[in-house]
Design a protein around this motif. Structure first.
Motif, PDB file in Angstrom:
ATOM      1  N   GLN A   1       0.836  -1.204   0.000  1.00 16.58           N
ATOM      2  CA  GLN A   1       0.000   0.000   0.000  1.00 16.58           C
ATOM      3  C   GLN A   1       0.868   1.250   0.000  1.00 16.58           C
ATOM      4  OE1 GLN A   1      -2.528  -0.437   3.425  1.00 16.58           O
ATOM      5  NE2 GLN A   1      -3.925  -1.846   2.385  1.00 16.58           N
ATOM      6  N   LYS A   2       1.917   1.215   0.821  1.00 14.82           N
ATOM      7  CA  LYS A   2       2.812   2.376   0.887  1.00 14.82           C
ATOM      8  C   LYS A   2       3.517   2.590  -0.453  1.00 14.82           C
ATOM      9  CE  LYS A   2       6.406   4.570   3.470  1.00 14.82           C
ATOM     10  NZ  LYS A   2       7.692   4.500   3.985  1.00 14.82           N
ATOM     11  N   LEU A   3       4.012   1.522  -1.051  1.00 14.86           N
ATOM     12  CA  LEU A   3       4.678   1.627  -2.345  1.00 14.86           C
ATOM     13  C   LEU A   3       3.713   2.134  -3.410  1.00 14.86           C
ATOM     14  CD1 LEU A   3       7.176   1.191  -4.090  1.00 14.86           C
ATOM     15  CD2 LEU A   3       6.448  -1.176  -4.396  1.00 14.86           C
ATOM     16  N   LYS A   4       2.496   1.619  -3.398  1.00 13.62           N
ATOM     17  CA  LYS A   4       1.484   2.049  -4.369  1.00 13.62           C
ATOM     18  C   LYS A   4       1.184   3.535  -4.195  1.00 13.62           C
ATOM     19  CE  LYS A   4      -2.024   1.190  -7.249  1.00 13.62           C
ATOM     20  NZ  LYS A   4      -1.799   1.789  -8.539  1.00 13.62           N
ATOM     21  N   GLN A   5       1.042   3.997  -2.946  1.00  9.48           N
ATOM     22  CA  GLN A   5       0.770   5.414  -2.688  1.00  9.48           C
ATOM     23  C   GLN A   5       1.921   6.289  -3.175  1.00  9.48           C
ATOM     24  OE1 GLN A   5       0.082   5.498   1.517  1.00  9.48           O
ATOM     25  NE2 GLN A   5      -2.072   4.899   1.336  1.00  9.48           N
ATOM     26  N   GLU A   6       3.147   5.862  -2.914  1.00  9.49           N
ATOM     27  CA  GLU A   6       4.305   6.634  -3.352  1.00  9.49           C
ATOM     28  C   GLU A   6       4.400   6.678  -4.874  1.00  9.49           C
ATOM     29  OE1 GLU A   6       7.773   5.144  -1.376  1.00  9.49           O
ATOM     30  OE2 GLU A   6       7.077   5.843   0.579  1.00  9.49           O
ATOM     31  N   GLY A   7       4.130   5.553  -5.510  1.00  7.09           N
ATOM     32  CA  GLY A   7       4.149   5.508  -6.973  1.00  7.09           C
ATOM     33  C   GLY A   7       3.083   6.404  -7.580  1.00  7.09           C
ATOM     34  N   ASP A   8       1.883   6.375  -6.990  1.00  9.02           N
ATOM     35  CA  ASP A   8       0.796   7.223  -7.483  1.00  9.02           C
ATOM     36  C   ASP A   8       1.104   8.700  -7.273  1.00  9.02           C
ATOM     37  OD1 ASP A   8      -0.553   4.939  -8.237  1.00  9.02           O
ATOM     38  OD2 ASP A   8      -1.942   4.967  -6.540  1.00  9.02           O
ATOM     39  N   ALA A   9       1.690   9.032  -6.111  1.00  8.03           N
ATOM     40  CA  ALA A   9       2.048  10.427  -5.831  1.00  8.03           C
ATOM     41  C   ALA A   9       3.107  10.914  -6.818  1.00  8.03           C
ATOM     42  CB  ALA A   9       2.545  10.576  -4.397  1.00  8.03           C
ATOM     43  N   PHE A  10       4.070  10.055  -7.110  1.00  8.63           N
ATOM     44  CA  PHE A  10       5.116  10.409  -8.067  1.00  8.63           C
ATOM     45  C   PHE A  10       4.516  10.617  -9.455  1.00  8.63           C
ATOM     46  CE2 PHE A  10       8.951   9.154 -10.643  1.00  8.63           C
ATOM     47  CZ  PHE A  10       9.678  10.288 -10.358  1.00  8.63           C
ATOM     48  N   ALA A  11       3.599   9.749  -9.841  1.00  2.00           N
ATOM     49  CA  ALA A  11       2.959   9.878 -11.152  1.00  2.00           C
ATOM     50  C   ALA A  11       2.167  11.181 -11.254  1.00  2.00           C
ATOM     51  CB  ALA A  11       2.043   8.682 -11.406  1.00  2.00           C
ATOM     52  N   ARG A  12       1.519  11.596 -10.162  1.00  6.46           N
ATOM     53  CA  ARG A  12       0.773  12.864 -10.185  1.00  6.46           C
ATOM     54  C   ARG A  12       1.704  14.054 -10.392  1.00  6.46           C
ATOM     55  NH1 ARG A  12      -2.192  10.185  -6.231  1.00  6.46           N
ATOM     56  NH2 ARG A  12      -1.000  11.133  -4.538  1.00  6.46           N
ATOM     57  N   LYS A  13       2.921  13.967  -9.880  1.00  2.00           N
ATOM     58  CA  LYS A  13       3.885  15.060 -10.072  1.00  2.00           C
ATOM     59  C   LYS A  13       4.315  15.184 -11.530  1.00  2.00           C
ATOM     60  CE  LYS A  13       5.801  15.065  -5.448  1.00  2.00           C
ATOM     61  NZ  LYS A  13       6.995  14.926  -4.628  1.00  2.00           N
ATOM     62  N   LEU A  14       4.138  14.131 -12.283  1.00  2.00           N
ATOM     63  CA  LEU A  14       4.541  14.123 -13.691  1.00  2.00           C
ATOM     64  C   LEU A  14       3.405  14.525 -14.629  1.00  2.00           C
ATOM     65  CD1 LEU A  14       6.530  10.774 -13.606  1.00  2.00           C
ATOM     66  CD2 LEU A  14       7.485  13.085 -13.674  1.00  2.00           C
ATOM     67  N   ASN A  15       2.365  15.135 -14.111  1.00  2.00           N
ATOM     68  CA  ASN A  15       1.191  15.490 -14.894  1.00  2.00           C
ATOM     69  C   ASN A  15       1.559  16.502 -15.980  1.00  2.00           C
ATOM     70  OD1 ASN A  15      -1.235  16.353 -15.934  1.00  2.00           O
ATOM     71  ND2 ASN A  15      -2.246  16.487 -13.958  1.00  2.00           N
ATOM     72  N   THR A  16       1.588  16.049 -17.211  1.00  2.46           N
ATOM     73  CA  THR A  16       1.987  16.918 -18.318  1.00  2.46           C
ATOM     74  C   THR A  16       0.873  17.878 -18.720  1.00  2.46           C
ATOM     75  OG1 THR A  16       1.356  15.222 -19.927  1.00  2.46           O
ATOM     76  CG2 THR A  16       3.664  15.288 -19.233  1.00  2.46           C
ATOM     77  N   GLN A  17      -0.368  17.551 -18.422  1.00  2.00           N
ATOM     78  CA  GLN A  17      -1.477  18.444 -18.749  1.00  2.00           C
ATOM     79  C   GLN A  17      -1.343  19.763 -17.983  1.00  2.00           C
ATOM     80  OE1 GLN A  17      -3.672  17.892 -21.195  1.00  2.00           O
ATOM     81  NE2 GLN A  17      -4.523  19.921 -20.885  1.00  2.00           N
ATOM     82  N   GLN A  18      -0.950  19.682 -16.713  1.00  2.00           N
ATOM     83  CA  GLN A  18      -0.762  20.895 -15.926  1.00  2.00           C
ATOM     84  C   GLN A  18       0.384  21.734 -16.485  1.00  2.00           C
ATOM     85  OE1 GLN A  18      -0.165  19.367 -11.983  1.00  2.00           O
ATOM     86  NE2 GLN A  18      -2.350  19.435 -11.489  1.00  2.00           N
ATOM     87  N   MET A  19       1.474  21.066 -16.893  1.00  2.00           N
ATOM     88  CA  MET A  19       2.606  21.782 -17.495  1.00  2.00           C
ATOM     89  C   MET A  19       2.146  22.546 -18.731  1.00  2.00           C
ATOM     90  SD  MET A  19       5.822  19.255 -17.731  1.00  2.00           S
ATOM     91  CE  MET A  19       5.860  17.853 -16.648  1.00  2.00           C
TER      92      MET A  19
END
Length: 99
Positions: free
Chosen positions: A60-78
């Motif tokens: 669960q912790k790894l999944k949360q960290e992976g999801d949080a990292f993926a959100r930081k890579l949001n190219t639509q916001q860029m």
């Protein structure tokens, strides 16, 4: 760590400039490459630990960290931020003959 570097300080940024890519294009390409790598790593975790790995406490912790990292890579916001900056800073009115 290569995943903690900001785009402006990477070799990818310098190579994009050499290839005459606009900075926002290079940043989006770079972020999407990292997104793909993250997806591959998460699939590898599932291959090793099996289906349902994210149900365990460590998973669960790894999944949360992976999801949080993926959100930081949001190219639509860029892209939207760049578009807003460009539209506010430049005047696109063209007067007179072009040729």
């Amino acid at each position: 760590n290569k995943f903690k570097q900001q785009y402006n300080h990477t070799e990818a940024c310098r190579m994009s400039a050499v290839r005459d890519l606009p900075p926002i294009s290079g940043a989006i390409i770079w972020a999407r490459q990292i997104e793909r790598k993250l997806a591959v790593y998460m699939r590898r975790v599932e291959d090793v630990l099996g289906k349902g790995w994210e149900q365990h406490m460590e998973g669960q912790k790894l999944k949360q960290e992976g999801d949080a990292f993926a959100r930081k890579l949001n190219t639509q916001q860029m892209y939207e931020l760049w578009l807003k900056e460009i539209s506010e800073s430049q005047n696109y009115e063209i007067g007179g003959k072009i040729f």
